[in-house]
Design a protein around this motif. Sequence first.
Motif, PDB file in Angstrom:
ATOM      1  N   GLU A   1       0.815  -1.207   0.000  1.00 54.54           N
ATOM      2  CA  GLU A   1       0.000   0.000   0.000  1.00 54.54           C
ATOM      3  C   GLU A   1       0.856   1.267   0.000  1.00 54.54           C
ATOM      4  N   SER A   2       1.951   1.255   0.749  1.00 52.35           N
ATOM      5  CA  SER A   2       2.812   2.443   0.801  1.00 52.35           C
ATOM      6  C   SER A   2       3.485   2.685  -0.538  1.00 52.35           C
ATOM      7  N   LYS A   3       3.862   1.614  -1.210  1.00 43.83           N
ATOM      8  CA  LYS A   3       4.514   1.759  -2.510  1.00 43.83           C
ATOM      9  C   LYS A   3       3.521   2.183  -3.586  1.00 43.83           C
ATOM     10  N   GLN A   4       2.276   1.736  -3.459  1.00 46.86           N
ATOM     11  CA  GLN A   4       1.253   2.217  -4.384  1.00 46.86           C
ATOM     12  C   GLN A   4       1.001   3.701  -4.153  1.00 46.86           C
ATOM     13  N   ALA A   5       1.024   4.127  -2.893  1.00 46.25           N
ATOM     14  CA  ALA A   5       0.854   5.554  -2.596  1.00 46.25           C
ATOM     15  C   ALA A   5       1.971   6.381  -3.203  1.00 46.25           C
ATOM     16  N   LEU A   6       3.192   5.846  -3.196  1.00 45.48           N
ATOM     17  CA  LEU A   6       4.315   6.544  -3.825  1.00 45.48           C
ATOM     18  C   LEU A   6       4.122   6.605  -5.337  1.00 45.48           C
ATOM     19  N   ALA A   7       3.720   5.497  -5.928  1.00 41.98           N
ATOM     20  CA  ALA A   7       3.576   5.434  -7.381  1.00 41.98           C
ATOM     21  C   ALA A   7       2.515   6.411  -7.886  1.00 41.98           C
ATOM     22  N   SER A   8       1.484   6.643  -7.087  1.00 42.41           N
ATOM     23  CA  SER A   8       0.401   7.526  -7.515  1.00 42.41           C
ATOM     24  C   SER A   8       0.480   8.906  -6.874  1.00 42.41           C
ATOM     25  N   PHE A   9       1.576   9.198  -6.192  1.00 43.86           N
ATOM     26  CA  PHE A   9       1.687  10.431  -5.413  1.00 43.86           C
ATOM     27  C   PHE A   9       1.565  11.675  -6.281  1.00 43.86           C
ATOM     28  N   GLY A  10       2.235  11.686  -7.407  1.00 40.91           N
ATOM     29  CA  GLY A  10       2.168  12.850  -8.288  1.00 40.91           C
ATOM     30  C   GLY A  10       0.759  13.099  -8.784  1.00 40.91           C
ATOM     31  N   ALA A  11       0.073  12.047  -9.215  1.00 38.56           N
ATOM     32  CA  ALA A  11      -1.291  12.183  -9.714  1.00 38.56           C
ATOM     33  C   ALA A  11      -2.256  12.563  -8.603  1.00 38.56           C
ATOM     34  N   ASP A  12      -2.039  12.014  -7.415  1.00 38.42           N
ATOM     35  CA  ASP A  12      -2.962  12.243  -6.305  1.00 38.42           C
ATOM     36  C   ASP A  12      -2.823  13.630  -5.692  1.00 38.42           C
ATOM     37  N   HIS A  13      -1.599  14.151  -5.657  1.00 38.57           N
ATOM     38  CA  HIS A  13      -1.345  15.379  -4.903  1.00 38.57           C
ATOM     39  C   HIS A  13      -0.683  16.488  -5.726  1.00 38.57           C
ATOM     40  N   GLY A  14      -0.395  16.209  -6.988  1.00 37.05           N
ATOM     41  CA  GLY A  14       0.225  17.235  -7.817  1.00 37.05           C
ATOM     42  C   GLY A  14       1.652  17.559  -7.417  1.00 37.05           C
ATOM     43  N   ILE A  15       2.311  16.620  -6.772  1.00 37.73           N
ATOM     44  CA  ILE A  15       3.698  16.810  -6.334  1.00 37.73           C
ATOM     45  C   ILE A  15       4.538  15.775  -7.065  1.00 37.73           C
ATOM     46  N   ASP A  16       5.268  16.209  -8.061  1.00 38.78           N
ATOM     47  CA  ASP A  16       6.006  15.280  -8.929  1.00 38.78           C
ATOM     48  C   ASP A  16       7.451  15.149  -8.455  1.00 38.78           C
ATOM     49  N   ILE A  17       7.722  14.076  -7.733  1.00 34.43           N
ATOM     50  CA  ILE A  17       9.076  13.799  -7.254  1.00 34.43           C
ATOM     51  C   ILE A  17       9.539  12.503  -7.904  1.00 34.43           C
ATOM     52  N   PRO A  18      10.666  12.507  -8.611  1.00 35.15           N
ATOM     53  CA  PRO A  18      11.157  11.279  -9.233  1.00 35.15           C
ATOM     54  C   PRO A  18      11.351  10.163  -8.200  1.00 35.15           C
ATOM     55  N   PHE A  19      11.028   8.936  -8.598  1.00 41.16           N
ATOM     56  CA  PHE A  19      11.069   7.825  -7.652  1.00 41.16           C
ATOM     57  C   PHE A  19      11.310   6.519  -8.392  1.00 41.16           C
ATOM     58  N   VAL A  20      11.663   5.515  -7.616  1.00 42.54           N
ATOM     59  CA  VAL A  20      11.628   4.132  -8.091  1.00 42.54           C
ATOM     60  C   VAL A  20      11.034   3.302  -6.969  1.00 42.54           C
ATOM     61  N   THR A  21      10.161   2.370  -7.353  1.00 39.81           N
ATOM     62  CA  THR A  21       9.556   1.487  -6.371  1.00 39.81           C
ATOM     63  C   THR A  21       9.268   0.147  -7.032  1.00 39.81           C
ATOM     64  N   VAL A  22       8.740  -0.774  -6.244  1.00 39.35           N
ATOM     65  CA  VAL A  22       8.403  -2.095  -6.759  1.00 39.35           C
ATOM     66  C   VAL A  22       7.057  -2.489  -6.166  1.00 39.35           C
ATOM     67  N   HIS A  23       6.123  -2.819  -7.026  1.00 35.32           N
ATOM     68  CA  HIS A  23       4.788  -3.175  -6.558  1.00 35.32           C
ATOM     69  C   HIS A  23       4.822  -4.437  -5.695  1.00 35.32           C
ATOM     70  N   GLY A  24       3.891  -4.525  -4.777  1.00 35.33           N
ATOM     71  CA  GLY A  24       3.727  -5.737  -3.998  1.00 35.33           C
ATOM     72  C   GLY A  24       4.506  -5.740  -2.698  1.00 35.33           C
ATOM     73  N   ARG A  25       4.694  -6.918  -2.149  1.00 34.66           N
ATOM     74  CA  ARG A  25       5.316  -7.076  -0.835  1.00 34.66           C
ATOM     75  C   ARG A  25       6.841  -7.079  -0.877  1.00 34.66           C
ATOM     76  N   ARG A  26       7.394  -7.317  -2.060  1.00 33.14           N
ATOM     77  CA  ARG A  26       8.847  -7.418  -2.161  1.00 33.14           C
ATOM     78  C   ARG A  26       9.522  -6.074  -1.916  1.00 33.14           C
ATOM     79  N   GLY A  27      10.750  -6.140  -1.489  1.00 31.35           N
ATOM     80  CA  GLY A  27      11.532  -4.940  -1.221  1.00 31.35           C
ATOM     81  C   GLY A  27      12.681  -5.319  -0.310  1.00 31.35           C
ATOM     82  N   GLY A  28      13.079  -4.402   0.548  1.00 32.45           N
ATOM     83  CA  GLY A  28      14.115  -4.711   1.526  1.00 32.45           C
ATOM     84  C   GLY A  28      15.331  -3.824   1.434  1.00 32.45           C
TER      85      GLY A  28
END
Length: 218
Positions: free
Chosen positions: A175-202
């Motif tokens: 959920e947190s990574k989805q919030a990051l992925a849609s952050f620019g569209a949701d809040h009009g704040i465009d910050i470059p990012f990289v993320t990975v959908h789902g539970r994986r990460g670390g």
Amino acid sequence: MRAPTRRYAYVADGSAIYVDSFATIRREARLDGVPADAEKLAVRMIHGSGQTDLVDDLVIHPGVVAAARSALMLGAPVLADARMVATGITAGRLPAGNEVCCFLTDPRVAALASAWGTTRTAAAVSLWEPLLAGAVVAIGNAPTALFHLLEMLVDGAPRPAAIVGCPVGFIGAAESKQALASFGADHGIDIPFVTVHGRRGGSAMASSAVNALAQEEE
């Protein structure tokens, strides 16, 4: 001291392991959908996770490589949510002797976490604020840290140059990574990012991403 008797057949040359690892990734992973300037970023994140199918879940902002690399060349700090992330960043790859900061053990953190009803990792993110403008953020452990950062940004906190947002886990990570992925569209704040959908990460994945962003050389 003496070396043990060699009983297994394995590659023991460090340089050969390094070269062969990246060759294997390029042979097995589907990299054709990755932006051209982000191929090495994707490869290093795959290397940090050991999963060639990671590329299918990567979300890479088109400006993240240029933004992060430029910021680091200008001396920007790297702000990490966990010591494991900070430790995994290779100092020799940082182009300007960049400071790598993690405030998780700061004595103010416990009281803030208690007062705000959140995790210590999230509370520690608020201590980034004086350093946040133009920084490179690396979150590889706590979904609460990523949520907290995004909430700070909506509230008007200084904007980092780039966000590596790869928290791992079963509660809030996807959920947190989805919030990051849609952050620019949701809040009009465009910050470059990289993320990975789902539970994986670390931590290894997040630090691998920073190591790739730090310089072009693989």
